[in-house]
Design an enzyme around this catalytic site. Structure first.
Site, PDB file in Angstrom:
ATOM      1  N   LYS A 133       0.836  -1.210   0.000  1.00 36.77           N
ATOM      2  CA  LYS A 133       0.000   0.000   0.000  1.00 36.77           C
ATOM      3  C   LYS A 133       0.867   1.254   0.000  1.00 36.77           C
ATOM      4  O   LYS A 133       0.541   2.251  -0.661  1.00 36.77           O
ATOM      5  CB  LYS A 133      -0.928   0.001   1.203  1.00 36.77           C
ATOM      6  CG  LYS A 133      -1.848   1.231   1.289  1.00 36.77           C
ATOM      7  CD  LYS A 133      -2.729   1.379   0.052  1.00 36.77           C
ATOM      8  CE  LYS A 133      -3.533   2.696   0.060  1.00 36.77           C
ATOM      9  NZ  LYS A 133      -4.612   2.709   1.057  1.00 36.77           N
ATOM     10  N   LYS A 178      -0.170  11.531   5.583  1.00 38.29           N
ATOM     11  CA  LYS A 178       0.119  10.462   6.540  1.00 38.29           C
ATOM     12  C   LYS A 178       0.743   9.263   5.839  1.00 38.29           C
ATOM     13  O   LYS A 178       1.743   8.687   6.303  1.00 38.29           O
ATOM     14  CB  LYS A 178      -1.171  10.061   7.266  1.00 38.29           C
ATOM     15  CG  LYS A 178      -1.033   8.920   8.260  1.00 38.29           C
ATOM     16  CD  LYS A 178      -1.426   7.557   7.660  1.00 38.29           C
ATOM     17  CE  LYS A 178      -2.895   7.508   7.282  1.00 38.29           C
ATOM     18  NZ  LYS A 178      -3.281   6.141   6.785  1.00 38.29           N
TER      19      LYS A 178
END
Length: 294
Positions: free
Chosen positions: A171, A239
């Site tokens: 990811k 983030k």
């Protein structure tokens, strides 16, 4: 039919839970935004006032939360998942968090008698709504097989990529490619428009050639129109780029394009764009060039 406790009914979680309920699974949802319950109930699911009530009889527990502190709180706290779900239940964490957090979660789960998969997703709100997410899964092969009927409802592509934490590594790589692609599309729009070319028509051509991508397919019209309603916020991509940077440091790698992409996304937050969709990198590029957007 599987009994599923679903924690986190946000932009991504709400449509995912609804798809599972409509597919015939018994879905009990819990979230900080009770307004999200109406959709789940309308699609055949139910709601719970606490995490404990949502997972008490669950065969599978799903979490879809913003970051590792929220996941750890919901799963590990005294009134959380591991304290109240039946022993042997499978936890599927669809959140995007640090690989080391996923590994620690799996270790805590094993000690408490639970199975755990990290299964972050790509595809944004559109992919969640359409049930065509790409799901990258870390954990045990047998647990991946057990979870496959759930993945089939939510995704078009779902692959077991390795042990615990591996899904989060993939990811991170995904977010690097997505962020970099948005930055390049933004620069392409600014270049074309600054030289008097219709960027919409130009991107139509690009989408049909080697430069084509899902981002161009889904986002080119909204970017040209400067519509940045969040499907995935710049704040969250910021983030995620932190996860990329940490992973690169851990591997002792130099990833210069990752650093540049992270800087552009950080600039978006500094410019007050953090709550907009990450396609708003177009505004960042315009601001760097002193160009006012349409």
């Amino acid at each position: 039919m599987t009994r599923i406790g679903f924690i986190g009914l946000g932009i991504m979680g709400a449509p995912m839970a609804s798809h599972l309920a409509k597919a015939g699974h018994e879905v009990i949802g819990h979230t900080h935004s009770p307004a999200a319950y109406a959709r789940l109930r309308g699609d055949g699911g139910s709601s719970a006032d606490s995490v404990a009530d949502a997972v008490r009889d669950a065969e599978v527990v799903i979490t879809m939360l913003p970051n590792h502190p929220q996941v750890e709180e919901v799963v590990l706290r005294a009134d959380g998942v591991f304290a109240h779900a039946p022993a042997g239940a499978l936890l599927i964490d669809f959140s995007t968090i640090r690989p080391e957090s996923s590994i620690a979660l799996a270790e805590a789960g094993a000690a408490a008698g639970f199975r755990v998969l990290d299964a972050p997703v790509s595809g944004g709100q559109g992919g969640a709504e359409e049930g065509v997410l790409s799901i990258m899964v870390g954990g045990e092969e047998d647990d991946f097989t057990t979870a496959t009927p759930i993945f089939e409802v939510l995704g078009k592509t779902f692959i077991h990529v390795g042990p615990h934490g591996a899904g989060q590594v993939v990811k991170a790589a995904n977010q690097l490619v997505v962020g970099g692609t948005y930055a390049l599309v933004a620069e392409a729009i600014v270049l074309m428009e600054s030289l008097g070319v219709d960027a919409g028509k130009g991107l139509d051509v690009l989408a049909g050639g080697l430069a084509g991508s899902t981002i161009l397919d889904r986002k080119r019209a909204s970017m040209v129109a400067r519509e940045f309603t969040p499907g995935f916020r710049i704040d969250l991509h910021h983030k995620d780029m932190g996860i990329v940077a940490d992973a690169a440091r851990q591997a002792d790698l130099a990833l210069p394009s990752a650093a540049l992409t992270a800087s552009l996304i950080a600039a978006g937050r500094a410019q007050g764009l953090g709550t907009l969709d990450h396609s708003a990198l177009l505004k960042v590029v315009e601001n760097l060039n002193g160009i006012g957007g349409k």
